[in-house]
Design a protein around this motif. Sequence first.
Motif, PDB file in Angstrom:
ATOM      1  N   ALA A  95     -22.148  83.113 -34.718  1.00  0.00           N
ATOM      2  CA  ALA A  95     -21.639  83.615 -35.997  1.00  0.00           C
ATOM      3  C   ALA A  95     -20.131  83.449 -36.128  1.00  0.00           C
ATOM      4  O   ALA A  95     -19.616  83.124 -37.212  1.00  0.00           O
ATOM      5  CB  ALA A  95     -22.030  85.079 -36.165  1.00  0.00           C
ATOM      6  N   THR A 149     -27.357  76.526 -44.792  1.00  0.00           N
ATOM      7  CA  THR A 149     -26.339  76.131 -43.819  1.00  0.00           C
ATOM      8  C   THR A 149     -26.278  77.081 -42.628  1.00  0.00           C
ATOM      9  O   THR A 149     -26.301  76.658 -41.469  1.00  0.00           O
ATOM     10  CB  THR A 149     -24.966  76.024 -44.485  1.00  0.00           C
ATOM     11  OG1 THR A 149     -24.987  74.952 -45.441  1.00  0.00           O
ATOM     12  CG2 THR A 149     -23.880  75.750 -43.457  1.00  0.00           C
ATOM     13  N   ARG A 150     -26.194  78.379 -42.875  1.00  0.00           N
ATOM     14  CA  ARG A 150     -26.079  79.329 -41.767  1.00  0.00           C
ATOM     15  C   ARG A 150     -27.316  79.292 -40.870  1.00  0.00           C
ATOM     16  O   ARG A 150     -27.201  79.315 -39.639  1.00  0.00           O
ATOM     17  CB  ARG A 150     -25.851  80.739 -42.304  1.00  0.00           C
ATOM     18  CG  ARG A 150     -24.509  80.926 -43.000  1.00  0.00           C
ATOM     19  CD  ARG A 150     -24.296  82.364 -43.425  1.00  0.00           C
ATOM     20  NE  ARG A 150     -23.065  82.510 -44.185  1.00  0.00           N
ATOM     21  CZ  ARG A 150     -21.844  82.662 -43.635  1.00  0.00           C
ATOM     22  NH1 ARG A 150     -21.725  82.685 -42.309  1.00  0.00           N
ATOM     23  NH2 ARG A 150     -20.773  82.793 -44.391  1.00  0.00           N
ATOM     24  N   ILE A 172     -24.917  77.346 -32.772  1.00  0.00           N
ATOM     25  CA  ILE A 172     -23.554  77.695 -33.177  1.00  0.00           C
ATOM     26  C   ILE A 172     -23.533  79.162 -33.576  1.00  0.00           C
ATOM     27  O   ILE A 172     -24.241  79.577 -34.503  1.00  0.00           O
ATOM     28  CB  ILE A 172     -23.094  76.799 -34.345  1.00  0.00           C
ATOM     29  CG1 ILE A 172     -23.093  75.335 -33.887  1.00  0.00           C
ATOM     30  CG2 ILE A 172     -21.724  77.217 -34.856  1.00  0.00           C
ATOM     31  CD1 ILE A 172     -22.814  74.335 -34.987  1.00  0.00           C
ATOM     32  N   LEU A 221     -27.145  76.100 -38.764  1.00  0.00           N
ATOM     33  CA  LEU A 221     -26.121  76.196 -37.731  1.00  0.00           C
ATOM     34  C   LEU A 221     -26.595  77.060 -36.566  1.00  0.00           C
ATOM     35  O   LEU A 221     -26.369  76.729 -35.395  1.00  0.00           O
ATOM     36  CB  LEU A 221     -24.824  76.765 -38.320  1.00  0.00           C
ATOM     37  CG  LEU A 221     -24.069  75.858 -39.292  1.00  0.00           C
ATOM     38  CD1 LEU A 221     -22.881  76.609 -39.897  1.00  0.00           C
ATOM     39  CD2 LEU A 221     -23.599  74.578 -38.616  1.00  0.00           C
ATOM     40  N   SER A 222     -27.259  78.139 -36.875  1.00  0.00           N
ATOM     41  CA  SER A 222     -27.784  79.013 -35.816  1.00  0.00           C
ATOM     42  C   SER A 222     -28.798  78.272 -34.970  1.00  0.00           C
ATOM     43  O   SER A 222     -28.812  78.403 -33.729  1.00  0.00           O
ATOM     44  CB  SER A 222     -28.416  80.264 -36.431  1.00  0.00           C
ATOM     45  OG  SER A 222     -27.450  81.044 -37.113  1.00  0.00           O
ATOM     46  N   VAL A 240     -20.586  69.245 -35.299  1.00  0.00           N
ATOM     47  CA  VAL A 240     -21.751  69.986 -35.803  1.00  0.00           C
ATOM     48  C   VAL A 240     -22.959  69.055 -35.868  1.00  0.00           C
ATOM     49  O   VAL A 240     -24.067  69.417 -35.459  1.00  0.00           O
ATOM     50  CB  VAL A 240     -21.459  70.580 -37.194  1.00  0.00           C
ATOM     51  CG1 VAL A 240     -22.740  71.126 -37.830  1.00  0.00           C
ATOM     52  CG2 VAL A 240     -20.417  71.677 -37.101  1.00  0.00           C
ATOM     53  N   GLU A 255     -18.132  81.141 -34.718  1.00  0.00           N
ATOM     54  CA  GLU A 255     -17.819  79.736 -34.967  1.00  0.00           C
ATOM     55  C   GLU A 255     -18.268  79.310 -36.360  1.00  0.00           C
ATOM     56  O   GLU A 255     -17.582  78.507 -37.018  1.00  0.00           O
ATOM     57  CB  GLU A 255     -18.473  78.858 -33.909  1.00  0.00           C
ATOM     58  CG  GLU A 255     -18.031  77.403 -33.984  1.00  0.00           C
ATOM     59  CD  GLU A 255     -18.609  76.539 -32.884  1.00  0.00           C
ATOM     60  OE1 GLU A 255     -18.393  75.310 -32.934  1.00  0.00           O
ATOM     61  OE2 GLU A 255     -19.283  77.079 -31.982  1.00  0.00           O
ATOM     62  N   GLN A 256     -19.368  79.866 -36.825  1.00  0.00           N
ATOM     63  CA  GLN A 256     -19.818  79.556 -38.182  1.00  0.00           C
ATOM     64  C   GLN A 256     -18.779  79.959 -39.210  1.00  0.00           C
ATOM     65  O   GLN A 256     -18.471  79.201 -40.135  1.00  0.00           O
ATOM     66  CB  GLN A 256     -21.146  80.273 -38.467  1.00  0.00           C
ATOM     67  CG  GLN A 256     -22.343  79.696 -37.744  1.00  0.00           C
ATOM     68  CD  GLN A 256     -23.637  80.382 -38.117  1.00  0.00           C
ATOM     69  OE1 GLN A 256     -23.791  80.858 -39.247  1.00  0.00           O
ATOM     70  NE2 GLN A 256     -24.571  80.442 -37.179  1.00  0.00           N
ATOM     71  N   GLU A 257     -18.212  81.165 -39.058  1.00  0.00           N
ATOM     72  CA  GLU A 257     -17.196  81.627 -40.012  1.00  0.00           C
ATOM     73  C   GLU A 257     -15.977  80.724 -39.980  1.00  0.00           C
ATOM     74  O   GLU A 257     -15.368  80.453 -41.019  1.00  0.00           O
ATOM     75  CB  GLU A 257     -16.794  83.065 -39.689  1.00  0.00           C
ATOM     76  CG  GLU A 257     -17.897  84.096 -39.943  1.00  0.00           C
ATOM     77  CD  GLU A 257     -18.461  84.026 -41.361  1.00  0.00           C
ATOM     78  OE1 GLU A 257     -17.668  83.786 -42.311  1.00  0.00           O
ATOM     79  OE2 GLU A 257     -19.666  84.189 -41.528  1.00  0.00           O
TER      80      GLU A 257
END
Length: 415
Positions: free
Chosen positions: A402, A391-392, A400, A395-396, A92, A404-406
């Motif tokens: 949704a 964080t979300r 990355i 990550l986007s 990440v 893979e985020q989960e």
Amino acid sequence: MHTSNASNQAALEGLTVLDLAGPLGNYCGKLYADMGAEVILVEPLAGARTRWTGPYAAGRQGQPDASLTFQYQNTGKRSIAIDLDSSAGQAVFRSLAGVSNLIIESEQPGTMQRRGLDHASLTRVRTDLVMTSITAFGQEGPYAHWQATDLTAMAMGGMLYLAGYPDTAPMVACGEQAVGAANLFAAVASMAALHDTENGGTGQHIDVSMQECVVLGMENAVQFYDLEGTVRKRNAGTQRLAGTGAFACADGYVYMMAGGIGSNRFWSVTTEWLIGEGVAGAEQFREPRWTDQGFLATDEAKSIFGQVFTPYVRTRTKAQLEQMGREHRIPIAPICDASDIAGNVQREYRNYFVDVTSIDGTRLRMPGAPYLLSETPWRLYRRAPGLGEHTREILSRAGIDAIEQEQLFAQGVVQ
């Protein structure tokens, strides 16, 4: 009154910075954030150490969002919490490095390399990446792996030797000055490297030693020895020369310079001022010996001046003495305490202090910037973030999706 045009583009708009949440780099990151850079605070899952650094907002001792240190040093940033010791977390971070211009980190030397996140590794992701590493003693050398606090750096950098009173042990200055110096030098060096990349240069690894930043502040002591053969020592609370030093007044202290640089001019006007005020014994200051630097440095001269001046100055306030100094063109300055600083009319006129509401709704008042940029103004863009608050979103931005985020959240890689 000067007012900033908030609609203008910020000075560092378009720059992306990763700040690895260490005390030696948080203020450096803040300087970039408050000038418009997108600064991403990369915190460990438990949160940045400075979230538990006092002092705290009233009544909230020990709560992570109540640290005034953290709230001040992290304005304008967004937060992501990542386990950088896991392979998934490292992946990440590499993705984030690929969309960033600058990384600020203050891990112990070798830590980022063990993670595969050192500058040499990350330039495979982005060739023009600048990484600034801020440590106590630098990346190399016999002290490189030693740990240190601000006090350690002040002592081993030599500054502590000069701080305090002649008859006491050395005393450290308030406010972690060594840490502050490391942050400031890192910010300047980073900006130089970023400027180089914008002009066709490659990315660089910047190695900042907190101890060496302190040593650089000793240049005045070096000059004293070089020019005079004098080894500077602690002299707080004493007059360097008669008429020059800190003097107690009715509501605190003032600093006056009647003898010293330009002392012939200052001494004469100080003498005439005191005579005009009817100060007993001031007439003797017209004698030729009082214009002799050698005599002014003697204990006899200091004692006589104190006997004459002290009874007078103790009956006047800091404001009165400052006003008299301006009227007579004598260097007299109030020694300000915190309330003096907060209530100063000059800072109020320049809107120096700014208000921000923390994540829990607490209203905080903090220093702004000591500079004004007319076309690309400084401003406080947002409060300090909660742990992993963005964080979300971050990550986007790193590409990355949704799903893979989960998975990252479920595996405890991010928070």
